[in-house]
Design an enzyme around this catalytic site. Structure first.
Site, PDB file in Angstrom:
ATOM      1  NE  ARG A 160       2.998  -9.578   9.600  1.00 20.42           N
ATOM      2  CZ  ARG A 160       3.106  -8.410   8.954  1.00 20.42           C
ATOM      3  NH1 ARG A 160       2.493  -7.323   9.434  1.00 20.42           N
ATOM      4  NH2 ARG A 160       3.789  -8.341   7.830  1.00 20.42           N
ATOM      5  CG  ASP A 189       0.930 -10.382   7.115  1.00 17.69           C
ATOM      6  OD1 ASP A 189       1.855 -10.860   6.439  1.00 17.69           O
ATOM      7  OD2 ASP A 189       0.616  -9.177   7.087  1.00 17.69           O
ATOM      8  CG  HIS A 266       1.842  -9.650   3.436  1.00 14.19           C
ATOM      9  ND1 HIS A 266       2.736  -9.507   4.468  1.00 14.19           N
ATOM     10  CD2 HIS A 266       2.122  -8.654   2.563  1.00 14.19           C
ATOM     11  CE1 HIS A 266       3.520  -8.460   4.228  1.00 14.19           C
ATOM     12  NE2 HIS A 266       3.172  -7.918   3.074  1.00 14.19           N
ATOM     13  CG  ASP A 329       1.025  -4.971   1.821  1.00  5.11           C
ATOM     14  OD1 ASP A 329       0.083  -5.757   1.660  1.00  5.11           O
ATOM     15  OD2 ASP A 329       1.710  -4.939   2.854  1.00  5.11           O
ATOM     16  CD  GLU A 330       5.696  -4.948   2.793  1.00  5.84           C
ATOM     17  OE1 GLU A 330       6.502  -4.140   3.248  1.00  5.84           O
ATOM     18  OE2 GLU A 330       5.050  -5.734   3.511  1.00  5.84           O
ATOM     19  CD1 TRP A 396       1.546   0.927   1.254  1.00  5.85           C
ATOM     20  CD2 TRP A 396       3.292   0.856   2.636  1.00  5.85           C
ATOM     21  NE1 TRP A 396       2.384  -0.072   0.811  1.00  5.85           N
ATOM     22  CE2 TRP A 396       3.464  -0.137   1.651  1.00  5.85           C
ATOM     23  CE3 TRP A 396       4.263   1.001   3.633  1.00  5.85           C
ATOM     24  CZ2 TRP A 396       4.577  -0.982   1.615  1.00  5.85           C
ATOM     25  CZ3 TRP A 396       5.378   0.153   3.599  1.00  5.85           C
ATOM     26  CH2 TRP A 396       5.520  -0.823   2.601  1.00  5.85           C
ATOM     27  CG  ASP A 423       5.084  -0.216  12.743  1.00 12.34           C
ATOM     28  OD1 ASP A 423       4.891   0.921  12.255  1.00 12.34           O
ATOM     29  OD2 ASP A 423       5.519  -1.178  12.075  1.00 12.34           O
TER      30      ASP A 423
HETATM   31  C1  ACM Z   1       2.614  -2.075   4.509  1.00 11.98           C
HETATM   32  O1  ACM Z   1       3.115  -1.412   5.429  1.00 11.98           O
HETATM   33  N1  ACM Z   1       3.237  -3.145   4.049  1.00 11.98           N
HETATM   34  C2  ACM Z   1       1.360  -1.705   3.915  1.00 11.98           C
END
Ligand code: ACM
Ligand code: ZN
Length: 532
Positions: A160, A189, A266, A329-330, A396, A423
């Site tokens: 990022r 990402d 991602h 993820d996501e 997570w 974060d």
């Molecule tokens: C995550 O925080 N998307 C692993």
């Protein structure tokens, strides 16, 4: 030399009562027994540290002792009069275990392995932080120590925002100071690809660049038309030589670098260079805003696996780590639902849910990595279509995924966002700190984390390898800001990772924190001074 040592011992008596050193460092060692009577060993610049011959790691440890304590390395011998001695041979199955004995014979450090010796030197280094001048008074003591978990991690997102090599090394220094031994490096990402792939020379060059970045709070793709962007390009990637140097730098500090190339989601930055790997064929461009993209790798296109194998093949060449993080993820499955290639693949494999397509990719990657002697780690979404055989799960979205994985006898790293996402804001007053992604994670909440959930049986609990804090960097733009987010929350995490739960005590931690903060200041690390 003998007479000189006696002189120092005599001087020691005169200084009795003046020693500041209490060995109450962070993370706190398992036992610290200070001898009553106020005797001290005087450590004077220019004295020696003896290390076993022909052991390059112990020589390096001696050099660390030189850097922190001013002692001069010399090879151990019968004749040696060194004030400090480092050796191996401690009988303890935990390789990170060590003892420090300080008495009339001097300073004796013994490790179960070289890493244990390294941690002993870190403990001494932190103990003397408040000492000034060329003479350090070390009270007689016996310290026995070993960490609770073998996996003590911290993640840094360099996708990022790109962070220069020098900062990545500093981040590793900070981890070493806190006894962390795994550096999870998030390299790719939607907003940037930072890993050089020699077989795909365009990839990092193009996908490591975005022309601008959304200003302020994320408004997501749907509102991108209303967003305001800055006019500062964000650019950079790590060459393989740079990454190899970082691996080596970390290894000297007993830190394994675990790289993450996030798949199948991602991936927009990569898709911008290879649009044929997406379900719609694009065009795509490197994201300049935050959020979760629906555009992911096409699971039905055989070129996707060819691409991944090229990337991960080189990843394994650069990173010797046994564990390789595949993300997972996501990754929305919407595009897969309407993609003819993905649907054909599901039919071919007899799959009924799109989540199983992700498992299919994971299994292919697991096979590929296994041929290279590696194992995969994935975020807890990898549970959804069924885990591949040897997968390790990074939990997570809470503890739930980790609990489920441990019950299936898969190894787990606990990093629930409520306790581990550094974060998040660390103070209640949002205006007292830089813009962050949200949440509220004060130091005390990090400290309160228990990686092994009570609902697991002792047998299942053994699958919890450890804990990790994560620094995502959507809103973290500079090295100083990264340090501010990390410290002192990493200090709290280090006690979660290192100490037995019954020995942890938040009030006591807060009393010990100022000494560590002194180290932060001396080393020039920014940190959040307020504690909640
Ligand atoms: C995550 O925080 N998307 C692993
Ligand atoms: Zn597809």
């Amino acid at each position: 030399m003998k007479r000189l040592t006696s002189f120092f011992m005599a001087a020691a008596m005169a200084f009795a009562g003046y020693a500041n050193v209490t060995y109450q460092v962070i993370p706190l060692p398992r036992s610290v027994n200070m001898e009553p009577g106020g005797n001290v060993v005087l450590l004077v610049k220019g004295m020696s540290v003896a290390y076993p011959a022909e052991n390059a790691k112990m020589l390096r440890n001696a050099q660390f002792a030189q850097e922190y304590l001013g002692v001069i390395p010399e090879v151990a011998s019968k004749k040696s009069k060194a004030i400090m001695k480092i050796s191996l041979g401690l009988q303890n199955p935990n390789p990170d275990a060590y003892t420090i004995t300080i008495n009339k014979k001097g300073i004796n450090i013994q490790g179960a392995s070289e890493s244990g010796v390294f941690y002993a030197i870190q403990t001494l280094r932190k103990s003397i932080e408040g000492e000034k001048g060329d003479t350090i008074r070390l009270p007689y003591v016996t310290i026995q120590d070993e960490p609770r978990f073998g996996y003590r991690g911290a993640m840094l997102d360099c996708a990022r925002h790109f962070f220069p090599v020098e900062f990545v090394k500093q981040y590793i220094d900070v981890l070493a100071l806190h006894g962390v031994n795994k550096f999870h490096w998030h390299l790719t990402d939607d907003q940037g690809w930072r890993f050089e792939v020699k077989a795909l020379p365009e990839l990092a060059k193009k996908a490591g660049y975005r022309p601008h970045t959304i200003i302020g709070k994320n408004v997501g793709l749907r509102d991108a038309a209303n967003a305001i962007f800055d006019d500062t390009p964000e650019e950079g990637y790590y060459t393989q030589n740079q990454m190899k140097a970082i691996v080596e730098y970390a290894a000297e500090r007993y830190i394994t670098v675990i790289p993450e190339i996030d798949l199948p989601g991602h991936m927009v930055a990569a898709l911008s260079v290879y649009p044929e790997l997406g379900c719609t064929g694009g065009p795509y461009s490197v994201w300049c805003q935050w959020g979760i993209s629906d555009d992911v790798l096409c699971a039905g296109n055989p070129k996707t696996l060819d691409f991944l194998k090229k990337v991960y093949g080189e990843l394994c060449d650069v990173f010797p780590s046994k564990f390789i993080h595949i993300g997972g993820d996501e990754s929305p499955r919407r595009k897969w639902q309407t993609c003819p290639k993905c649907q054909a693949k599901m039919k071919e494999l007899g799959l009924t849910k799109e989540a199983e397509l992700q498992t299919y990719i994971n299994k292919e990657m697991e096979k590929f990595l296994a041929e290279k002697g590696r194992e995969l780690i994935g975020w807890d979404e990898t549970l959804e279509g069924g885990l591949s055989e040897n997968a390790t799960v990074m939990s997570w979205r809470g503890y739930k995924g980790g609990i489920e994985a441990a019950r299936q006898h898969h190894r787990v790293i606990m990093t629930p966002h409520d306790n581990c996402y550094v974060d998040y804001y660390q103070l209640k007053d949002r205006y007292a700190q830089p813009l962050a992604i949200g949440g509220y994670l004060p130091v005390s909440k990090v400290y309160s984390m228990e990686p092994i959930p009570a609902e697991l049986t002792p047998e299942e609990g053994k699958y919890i390898m450890g804990a990790q804090c994560n620094l995502w960097t959507e809103y973290v733009e500079s090295p100083d800001q990264a340090m501010y987010m990390l410290l002192p929350r990493l200090a709290a995490m280090s006690e979660v990772q290192w100490m037995l739960p019954e020995a942890k005590n938040y009030e006591n931690f807060c009393k010990r924190l100022p000494l560590l903060q002194q180290a932060y200041r001396r080393l020039g690390y920014k940190y959040c001074t307020a504690i909640e």
